[in-house]
Design a protein around this motif. Structure first.
Motif, PDB file in Angstrom:
ATOM      1  N   PHE A 185     120.817  28.750  52.888  1.00  0.00           N
ATOM      2  CA  PHE A 185     121.107  27.350  52.595  1.00  0.00           C
ATOM      3  C   PHE A 185     120.917  26.479  53.840  1.00  0.00           C
ATOM      4  O   PHE A 185     120.428  25.344  53.745  1.00  0.00           O
ATOM      5  CB  PHE A 185     122.531  27.212  52.063  1.00  0.00           C
ATOM      6  CG  PHE A 185     122.888  25.826  51.609  1.00  0.00           C
ATOM      7  CD1 PHE A 185     122.437  25.342  50.384  1.00  0.00           C
ATOM      8  CD2 PHE A 185     123.666  25.010  52.398  1.00  0.00           C
ATOM      9  CE1 PHE A 185     122.760  24.055  49.974  1.00  0.00           C
ATOM     10  CE2 PHE A 185     123.989  23.722  51.994  1.00  0.00           C
ATOM     11  CZ  PHE A 185     123.541  23.245  50.770  1.00  0.00           C
ATOM     12  N   ASP A 186     121.291  27.031  54.986  1.00  0.00           N
ATOM     13  CA  ASP A 186     121.166  26.273  56.240  1.00  0.00           C
ATOM     14  C   ASP A 186     119.718  26.076  56.664  1.00  0.00           C
ATOM     15  O   ASP A 186     119.421  25.204  57.485  1.00  0.00           O
ATOM     16  CB  ASP A 186     121.925  26.988  57.367  1.00  0.00           C
ATOM     17  CG  ASP A 186     123.437  26.865  57.222  1.00  0.00           C
ATOM     18  OD1 ASP A 186     123.898  25.990  56.453  1.00  0.00           O
ATOM     19  OD2 ASP A 186     124.153  27.654  57.873  1.00  0.00           O
ATOM     20  N   GLU A 187     118.808  26.881  56.123  1.00  0.00           N
ATOM     21  CA  GLU A 187     117.425  26.862  56.587  1.00  0.00           C
ATOM     22  C   GLU A 187     116.482  26.086  55.679  1.00  0.00           C
ATOM     23  O   GLU A 187     115.273  26.008  55.948  1.00  0.00           O
ATOM     24  CB  GLU A 187     116.917  28.302  56.758  1.00  0.00           C
ATOM     25  CG  GLU A 187     117.627  29.046  57.887  1.00  0.00           C
ATOM     26  CD  GLU A 187     117.205  30.506  57.981  1.00  0.00           C
ATOM     27  OE1 GLU A 187     116.314  30.909  57.216  1.00  0.00           O
ATOM     28  OE2 GLU A 187     117.762  31.223  58.819  1.00  0.00           O
ATOM     29  N   VAL A 188     116.988  25.536  54.582  1.00  0.00           N
ATOM     30  CA  VAL A 188     116.136  24.773  53.675  1.00  0.00           C
ATOM     31  C   VAL A 188     116.772  23.419  53.387  1.00  0.00           C
ATOM     32  O   VAL A 188     117.978  23.227  53.571  1.00  0.00           O
ATOM     33  CB  VAL A 188     115.880  25.531  52.347  1.00  0.00           C
ATOM     34  CG1 VAL A 188     115.231  26.870  52.608  1.00  0.00           C
ATOM     35  CG2 VAL A 188     117.170  25.711  51.563  1.00  0.00           C
ATOM     36  N   VAL A 189     115.954  22.494  52.943  1.00  0.00           N
ATOM     37  CA  VAL A 189     116.438  21.183  52.506  1.00  0.00           C
ATOM     38  C   VAL A 189     116.033  21.015  51.050  1.00  0.00           C
ATOM     39  O   VAL A 189     114.840  21.150  50.715  1.00  0.00           O
ATOM     40  CB  VAL A 189     115.852  20.035  53.356  1.00  0.00           C
ATOM     41  CG1 VAL A 189     116.347  18.685  52.852  1.00  0.00           C
ATOM     42  CG2 VAL A 189     116.209  20.234  54.828  1.00  0.00           C
ATOM     43  N   LEU A 190     116.999  20.742  50.190  1.00  0.00           N
ATOM     44  CA  LEU A 190     116.742  20.619  48.761  1.00  0.00           C
ATOM     45  C   LEU A 190     116.753  19.161  48.330  1.00  0.00           C
ATOM     46  O   LEU A 190     117.515  18.349  48.864  1.00  0.00           O
ATOM     47  CB  LEU A 190     117.805  21.372  47.955  1.00  0.00           C
ATOM     48  CG  LEU A 190     117.945  22.877  48.208  1.00  0.00           C
ATOM     49  CD1 LEU A 190     119.070  23.441  47.343  1.00  0.00           C
ATOM     50  CD2 LEU A 190     116.643  23.604  47.904  1.00  0.00           C
ATOM     51  N   ASN A 191     115.925  18.842  47.345  1.00  0.00           N
ATOM     52  CA  ASN A 191     116.033  17.513  46.755  1.00  0.00           C
ATOM     53  C   ASN A 191     117.300  17.455  45.899  1.00  0.00           C
ATOM     54  O   ASN A 191     117.923  18.485  45.612  1.00  0.00           O
ATOM     55  CB  ASN A 191     114.774  17.153  45.957  1.00  0.00           C
ATOM     56  CG  ASN A 191     114.550  18.031  44.741  1.00  0.00           C
ATOM     57  OD1 ASN A 191     115.468  18.279  43.957  1.00  0.00           O
ATOM     58  ND2 ASN A 191     113.317  18.494  44.557  1.00  0.00           N
ATOM     59  N   ASP A 192     117.694  16.268  45.503  1.00  0.00           N
ATOM     60  CA  ASP A 192     118.982  16.097  44.824  1.00  0.00           C
ATOM     61  C   ASP A 192     119.057  16.880  43.520  1.00  0.00           C
ATOM     62  O   ASP A 192     120.096  17.478  43.197  1.00  0.00           O
ATOM     63  CB  ASP A 192     119.234  14.612  44.540  1.00  0.00           C
ATOM     64  CG  ASP A 192     119.496  13.820  45.817  1.00  0.00           C
ATOM     65  OD1 ASP A 192     119.805  14.445  46.846  1.00  0.00           O
ATOM     66  OD2 ASP A 192     119.374  12.581  45.772  1.00  0.00           O
ATOM     67  N   ILE A 193     117.969  16.899  42.768  1.00  0.00           N
ATOM     68  CA  ILE A 193     117.965  17.597  41.478  1.00  0.00           C
ATOM     69  C   ILE A 193     118.172  19.088  41.682  1.00  0.00           C
ATOM     70  O   ILE A 193     118.971  19.727  40.978  1.00  0.00           O
ATOM     71  CB  ILE A 193     116.648  17.321  40.725  1.00  0.00           C
ATOM     72  CG1 ILE A 193     116.582  15.854  40.295  1.00  0.00           C
ATOM     73  CG2 ILE A 193     116.534  18.236  39.507  1.00  0.00           C
ATOM     74  CD1 ILE A 193     115.248  15.464  39.687  1.00  0.00           C
ATOM     75  N   ASN A 194     117.473  19.659  42.651  1.00  0.00           N
ATOM     76  CA  ASN A 194     117.585  21.098  42.867  1.00  0.00           C
ATOM     77  C   ASN A 194     118.896  21.481  43.544  1.00  0.00           C
ATOM     78  O   ASN A 194     119.379  22.607  43.379  1.00  0.00           O
ATOM     79  CB  ASN A 194     116.387  21.620  43.660  1.00  0.00           C
ATOM     80  CG  ASN A 194     115.159  21.769  42.784  1.00  0.00           C
ATOM     81  OD1 ASN A 194     115.276  21.972  41.578  1.00  0.00           O
ATOM     82  ND2 ASN A 194     113.991  21.658  43.384  1.00  0.00           N
ATOM     83  N   LEU A 195     119.489  20.558  44.302  1.00  0.00           N
ATOM     84  CA  LEU A 195     120.818  20.823  44.861  1.00  0.00           C
ATOM     85  C   LEU A 195     121.841  20.934  43.732  1.00  0.00           C
ATOM     86  O   LEU A 195     122.687  21.842  43.734  1.00  0.00           O
ATOM     87  CB  LEU A 195     121.219  19.720  45.835  1.00  0.00           C
ATOM     88  CG  LEU A 195     122.558  19.901  46.552  1.00  0.00           C
ATOM     89  CD1 LEU A 195     122.586  21.208  47.340  1.00  0.00           C
ATOM     90  CD2 LEU A 195     122.831  18.718  47.484  1.00  0.00           C
ATOM     91  N   ILE A 196     121.746  20.059  42.757  1.00  0.00           N
ATOM     92  CA  ILE A 196     122.630  20.145  41.579  1.00  0.00           C
ATOM     93  C   ILE A 196     122.360  21.434  40.819  1.00  0.00           C
ATOM     94  O   ILE A 196     123.287  22.137  40.401  1.00  0.00           O
ATOM     95  CB  ILE A 196     122.423  18.915  40.675  1.00  0.00           C
ATOM     96  CG1 ILE A 196     122.906  17.651  41.375  1.00  0.00           C
ATOM     97  CG2 ILE A 196     123.152  19.100  39.342  1.00  0.00           C
ATOM     98  CD1 ILE A 196     122.529  16.373  40.661  1.00  0.00           C
ATOM     99  N   ARG A 197     121.086  21.754  40.664  1.00  0.00           N
ATOM    100  CA  ARG A 197     120.710  22.982  39.954  1.00  0.00           C
ATOM    101  C   ARG A 197     121.280  24.220  40.656  1.00  0.00           C
ATOM    102  O   ARG A 197     121.811  25.122  40.012  1.00  0.00           O
ATOM    103  CB  ARG A 197     119.185  23.063  39.877  1.00  0.00           C
ATOM    104  CG  ARG A 197     118.645  24.198  39.046  1.00  0.00           C
ATOM    105  CD  ARG A 197     117.129  24.126  39.011  1.00  0.00           C
ATOM    106  NE  ARG A 197     116.558  25.294  38.361  1.00  0.00           N
ATOM    107  CZ  ARG A 197     115.266  25.602  38.398  1.00  0.00           C
ATOM    108  NH1 ARG A 197     114.420  24.814  39.057  1.00  0.00           N
ATOM    109  NH2 ARG A 197     114.813  26.681  37.792  1.00  0.00           N
ATOM    110  N   LEU A 198     121.173  24.242  41.976  1.00  0.00           N
ATOM    111  CA  LEU A 198     121.710  25.363  42.750  1.00  0.00           C
ATOM    112  C   LEU A 198     123.210  25.520  42.521  1.00  0.00           C
ATOM    113  O   LEU A 198     123.716  26.623  42.340  1.00  0.00           O
ATOM    114  CB  LEU A 198     121.423  25.154  44.235  1.00  0.00           C
ATOM    115  CG  LEU A 198     122.002  26.208  45.188  1.00  0.00           C
ATOM    116  CD1 LEU A 198     121.258  27.534  45.061  1.00  0.00           C
ATOM    117  CD2 LEU A 198     121.930  25.710  46.634  1.00  0.00           C
ATOM    118  N   ASN A 199     123.915  24.401  42.529  1.00  0.00           N
ATOM    119  CA  ASN A 199     125.376  24.442  42.406  1.00  0.00           C
ATOM    120  C   ASN A 199     125.847  24.844  41.014  1.00  0.00           C
ATOM    121  O   ASN A 199     127.022  25.201  40.849  1.00  0.00           O
ATOM    122  CB  ASN A 199     125.966  23.082  42.791  1.00  0.00           C
ATOM    123  CG  ASN A 199     125.859  22.809  44.290  1.00  0.00           C
ATOM    124  OD1 ASN A 199     125.866  23.726  45.099  1.00  0.00           O
ATOM    125  ND2 ASN A 199     125.734  21.534  44.654  1.00  0.00           N
TER     126      ASN A 199
END
Length: 213
Positions: free
Chosen positions: A28-42
């Protein structure tokens, strides 16, 4: 850094394989996610699934992209902003992406004995005749990967593995095969390539990728 392998299939197609050894936090510390995929991850309940998802973003970085270059269509199929074709797969210890200038489908699977219990539901079991049990497991896993890869290219509602996607006879030593999709009164042909990946944990994975011929 567990970039396991890069396969240069040809001048316009590369396969990237990641061995997922990092913790969720490290990935998680090594990548930057767009907002949609951050929600998807969570929303993912399985940490294994989360790590697979994040490792795919690491592979995107290896290929010169970021999560912001990737988007999904209404059918769930991934697309890159530069119009290169991409296909994605992950299974337990490994994730993989294929990037090409033509449609490509990819699948990676852990070879398990239980594949034989369901083989008759998705393949021509005559293709397993005369093989040892271990060879049957390996071959059935390849066939499953063939069907997944072809489906990922076409991605049309109603396609059935046993009823519409047919693998031609092949040997495990060939490392390539052909298949047909018979659907909506059309017959389309595909070139298949496969290889086995040793995880060093007494577990073998099968990588399969396909191109429409």
């Amino acid at each position: 850094m567990p970039l396991h392998k890069i396969i240069t299939h040809n001048a316009s197609t590369k396969i990237y394989i990641w061995k997922i050894e990092e913790s969720f936090e490290d990935l998680f510390d090594e990548v930057v996610l767009n907002d949609i995929n951050l929600i998807r991850l969570n929303t993912m309940k399985s940490e294994m699934h989360q790590r697979g998802f994040l490792s795919v973003r690491k592979l995107l970085q290896e290929a010169g992209y970021s999560d912001f270059d990737l988007h999904y269509g209404q059918d769930g199929k991934p697309h890159l902003k530069d119009n290169q074709f991409i296909s994605i797969s992950h299974s337990s210890e490994f994730s993989t992406i294929a990037i090409s200038d033509k449609p490509v489908g990819i699948d990676i699977e852990l070879a398990k004995e239980k594949v034989l219990k369901i083989a008759s539901r998705f393949m021509d079991i005559s293709h397993l005749e005369g093989l040892s049990v271990s060879e049957q497991i390996r071959k059935a896993t390849v066939v499953w990967g063939i069907k997944e890869s072809v489906f990922k290219i076409k991605n049309e509602k109603g396609i059935s593995f046993p009823d519409h996607i047919f693998e031609n006879a092949f040997l495990l030593s060939d490392k390539r095969a052909t298949a047909q999709l018979s659907f909506n009164n059309l017959i389309e042909s595909f070139d298949i390539f496969f290889e086995e990946i040793d995880s060093n944990n007494s577990q073998n994975y099968t990588l399969v990728y396909a191109f429409e011929n």
